[in-house]
Design an enzyme around this catalytic site. Structure first.
Site, PDB file in Angstrom:
ATOM      1  N   SER A 136     -28.210  23.180  -8.460  1.00 17.11           N
ATOM      2  CA  SER A 136     -28.219  24.164  -9.534  1.00 17.11           C
ATOM      3  C   SER A 136     -28.831  25.479  -9.042  1.00 17.11           C
ATOM      4  O   SER A 136     -29.941  25.489  -8.486  1.00 17.11           O
ATOM      5  CB  SER A 136     -29.041  23.574 -10.692  1.00 17.11           C
TER       6      SER A 136
ATOM      7  N   SER B 139     -26.143  37.335 -16.002  1.00 15.96           N
ATOM      8  CA  SER B 139     -26.126  38.341 -17.057  1.00 15.96           C
ATOM      9  C   SER B 139     -27.358  39.216 -17.110  1.00 15.96           C
ATOM     10  O   SER B 139     -27.323  40.274 -17.732  1.00 15.96           O
ATOM     11  CB  SER B 139     -25.974  37.656 -18.407  1.00 15.96           C
TER      12      SER B 139
ATOM     13  N   LYS C 212     -18.577  36.450 -26.457  1.00 20.86           N
ATOM     14  CA  LYS C 212     -19.026  37.698 -25.817  1.00 20.86           C
ATOM     15  C   LYS C 212     -17.815  38.627 -25.687  1.00 20.86           C
ATOM     16  O   LYS C 212     -17.428  39.252 -26.669  1.00 20.86           O
ATOM     17  CB  LYS C 212     -19.748  37.370 -24.517  1.00 20.86           C
TER      18      LYS C 212
ATOM     19  N   THR D 188     -17.187  31.415 -22.831  1.00 23.86           N
ATOM     20  CA  THR D 188     -17.530  31.573 -24.247  1.00 23.86           C
ATOM     21  C   THR D 188     -16.465  32.425 -24.945  1.00 23.86           C
ATOM     22  O   THR D 188     -15.781  33.217 -24.303  1.00 23.86           O
ATOM     23  CB  THR D 188     -18.900  32.250 -24.429  1.00 23.86           C
TER      24      THR D 188
ATOM     25  N   THR E  55     -19.584  16.507 -34.077  1.00 25.48           N
ATOM     26  CA  THR E  55     -19.901  17.740 -34.794  1.00 25.48           C
ATOM     27  C   THR E  55     -18.622  18.341 -35.387  1.00 25.48           C
ATOM     28  O   THR E  55     -17.541  18.186 -34.809  1.00 25.48           O
ATOM     29  CB  THR E  55     -20.606  18.758 -33.845  1.00 25.48           C
ATOM     30  N   THR E  56     -18.761  18.986 -36.516  1.00 22.56           N
ATOM     31  CA  THR E  56     -17.612  19.630 -37.162  1.00 22.56           C
ATOM     32  C   THR E  56     -17.008  20.659 -36.204  1.00 22.56           C
ATOM     33  O   THR E  56     -17.744  21.423 -35.577  1.00 22.56           O
ATOM     34  CB  THR E  56     -18.086  20.332 -38.450  1.00 22.56           C
TER      35      THR E  56
ATOM     36  N   ARG F  89     -40.874  37.322 -30.479  1.00 20.24           N
ATOM     37  CA  ARG F  89     -39.548  37.932 -30.695  1.00 20.24           C
ATOM     38  C   ARG F  89     -39.406  38.469 -32.112  1.00 20.24           C
ATOM     39  O   ARG F  89     -39.688  37.758 -33.072  1.00 20.24           O
ATOM     40  CB  ARG F  89     -38.452  36.892 -30.467  1.00 20.24           C
TER      41      ARG F  89
ATOM     42  N   THR G 243     -36.353  34.337 -20.616  1.00 19.10           N
ATOM     43  CA  THR G 243     -34.990  34.766 -20.287  1.00 19.10           C
ATOM     44  C   THR G 243     -34.955  35.338 -18.875  1.00 19.10           C
ATOM     45  O   THR G 243     -33.994  35.137 -18.129  1.00 19.10           O
ATOM     46  CB  THR G 243     -34.502  35.805 -21.319  1.00 19.10           C
TER      47      THR G 243
ATOM     48  N   HIS H 293     -20.149  35.379 -18.885  1.00 13.27           N
ATOM     49  CA  HIS H 293     -20.244  36.848 -18.896  1.00 13.27           C
ATOM     50  C   HIS H 293     -19.092  37.513 -18.157  1.00 13.27           C
ATOM     51  O   HIS H 293     -19.118  38.720 -17.925  1.00 13.27           O
ATOM     52  CB  HIS H 293     -21.594  37.295 -18.329  1.00 13.27           C
TER      53      HIS H 293
HETATM   54  N1  PMP Z   1     -24.084  30.631 -20.356  1.00 11.19           N
HETATM   55  C1  PMP Z   1     -24.661  31.811 -20.118  1.00 11.19           C
HETATM   56  C2  PMP Z   1     -24.798  32.266 -18.719  1.00 11.19           C
HETATM   57  C3  PMP Z   1     -25.126  32.606 -21.183  1.00 11.19           C
HETATM   58  O1  PMP Z   1     -25.720  33.772 -20.938  1.00 11.19           O
HETATM   59  C4  PMP Z   1     -24.968  32.139 -22.508  1.00 11.19           C
HETATM   60  C5  PMP Z   1     -25.427  32.931 -23.725  1.00 11.19           C
HETATM   61  N2  PMP Z   1     -26.276  33.932 -23.561  1.00 11.19           N
HETATM   62  C6  PMP Z   1     -24.368  30.906 -22.698  1.00 11.19           C
HETATM   63  C7  PMP Z   1     -23.928  30.177 -21.614  1.00 11.19           C
HETATM   64  C8  PMP Z   1     -24.169  30.370 -24.075  1.00 11.19           C
HETATM   65  O2  PMP Z   1     -23.030  30.932 -24.637  1.00 11.19           O
HETATM   66  P1  PMP Z   1     -22.918  31.053 -26.253  1.00 11.19           P
HETATM   67  O3  PMP Z   1     -23.635  32.311 -26.617  1.00 11.19           O
HETATM   68  O4  PMP Z   1     -21.459  31.089 -26.509  1.00 11.19           O
HETATM   69  O5  PMP Z   1     -23.570  29.844 -26.804  1.00 11.19           O
END
Ligand code: PMP
Length: 406
Positions: A137, A189, A248, A245, A277-278, A21, A363, A217
């Site tokens: 899953s 995605s 995005k 999220t 975590t903070t 990458r 990916t 997404h």
């Molecule tokens: N779930 C899916 C389906 C994603 O594509 C992603 C990020 N690419 C995440 C969760 C993680 O989200 P974040 O980028 O906010 O960590």
């Protein structure tokens, strides 16, 4: 022991497979989405057009979002100062959770530092709290869900992507009294296809399973208020836990889940990824709050984005480019080879000033490497024509196959 040699060999393997990458060094320019400056190579900066941002609607540069962040920075400073439990529970966090719960029609919501952490923390904790639970899953689930399921220690049964028959067969095979959870996404995605949420909820009802839906997404993008596909399909009330999220379509950063109060209270109380975590900076939370509020009452950006995505798909199709069957805002072009995908991306950037990152294994599965375009509401018709023309020239030059026009 030759530690260095082992690490070096691991990197060499990626080079050999053509999937090492390279991060392109860019600066987005506020107010001119999708334009940016690229510092890649040594002649930069050079103006480029970004075609692969997940800031799908350009909300990261929206004046209301930027102003909210500037205001918060001015009012309360940079950081939250602690974990949610120890001083880091600002009023911004509390407000945003209420806003997100409302967005999904749920009793409560919980913020995390990213979507990845939301999935990892929520799924691992849910699994641990349900003794003997089996997690079903979808085979294309995101790495963060896979990580959460793995650390839950639960038995996992993987169903073929969006395959209701397979899912039902697996549910049927599991003992009736065993706790069950079905984990899946709404918009996938990399392919741009959509899950049959209602039908999965029907199966969940029939076999007594909980449902966990990743709408990463889709939030901000679908539904009258940006509540995702579950809002669009009017099934949000049937999904047990919705995850999203803020990084995005909402253009900022952070993740969340929304569900009933007891489930949220459990995750809040037991998930290490939440507790230790903070908390997110109030500056980020203020920006996300402005973005969620804006997209709740404005469908303008969503509508423009959908038109742009449809137009780009049509242009690619008319030019014979191998556009994949996406029913969403995502426009993937099949290449099928990591080396070629990278080469196309390199030429686009170096010679045309067009930036799209190649998508490789893990990916996407090997042999399905692709370029993934995400047109935003302000990618113009002229930009799309420029991109299509560039791609056709590169396809010719690399002797790749163009489809015959229908
Ligand atoms: N779930 C899916 C389906 C994603 O594509 C992603 C990020 N690419 C995440 C969760 C993680 O989200 P974040 O980028 O906010 O960590």
């Amino acid at each position: 022991m030759d530690y260095h040699g082992i690490f070096k060999a691991a990197i060499d393997r990626l080079h050999d497979e053509g999937r090492y990458r390279v991060f392109i060094d860019i600066l987005r320019t506020k107010g001119s989405y999708p334009n940016a400056r690229c510092f890649h190579g040594h002649n930069g900066p050079k103006p480029i057009t970004v075609w692969c941002s997940n800031d799908y609607l350009g909300m990261g540069q929206h004046p209301a979002v930027v102003a909210a962040m500037e205001g918060a920075l001015h009012d309360v400073g940079a950081g939250s100062g602690g974990t949610r439990n120890i001083g880091g529970n600002t009023h911004y966090h509390v407000d945003l959770e209420a806003e997100l719960a409302d967005l999904h029609g749920k009793q409560a919501a919980l913020l995390f530092t990213s979507g990845y952490v939301s999935n990892e923390a929520a799924l691992s904790t849910l699994g641990k709290l349900l003794p003997g639970c089996i997690i079903f899953s979808d085979e294309l689930n995101h790495a963060s869900m896979i990580a959460g399921i793995r650390s839950s220690g639960c038995e996992k049964r993987v169903f073929r992507h969006n395959d209701l028959e397979h899912l039902e067969q697996l549910l049927m095979e599991a003992p009736a009294e065993t706790p069950k959870l079905i984990a899946f996404e709404s918009v996938y995605s990399m392919d741009g296809d959509v899950a049959p949420i209602a039908a999965i909820c029907d199966l969940a009802d029939k076999y007594g399973a909980l449902t966990y839906l990743d709408e990463v997404h889709a939030v901000g993008m679908y539904g009258a208020r940006g509540g995702g596909i579950s809002e669009q399909d009017e099934v949000a009330d049937r999904v047990t836990i919705i995850e999203g999220t803020l990084g995005k379509a909402f253009g900022v950063m952070g993740g969340y889940i929304a569900a009933d109060k007891t489930i949220i209270d459990c995750i809040r109380s037991y998930a290490p990824g939440f507790i230790f975590t903070t908390s997110l900076s109030p500056v980020l939370v203020a920006g996300a709050l402005a973005s969620v509020r804006h997209l709740k009452q404005s469908g303008e950006e969503r509508a423009a984005q959908q038109l742009g995505a449809a137009a780009l798909k049509a242009k690619f199709r008319d030019a014979g480019l191998p556009v994949m069957d996406s029913v969403t805002h995502i426009v993937p072009l099949q290449v099928g080879c990591p080396v070629k995908a990278k080469r196309i991306s390199d030429i686009l950037l170096a010679e045309y000033g067009l930036y799209v990152q190649p998508i490789n294994f893990p990916t996407v599965p090997r042999g399905t490497e692709r370029l993934r375009f995400t047109p935003g509401p302000t990618h113009s018709e002229a930009m799309m024509d420029e991109l299509t023309k560039a791609l056709v020239e590169i396809w010719d030059r690399l002797e790749l196959e163009l489809r015959k026009a229908a």
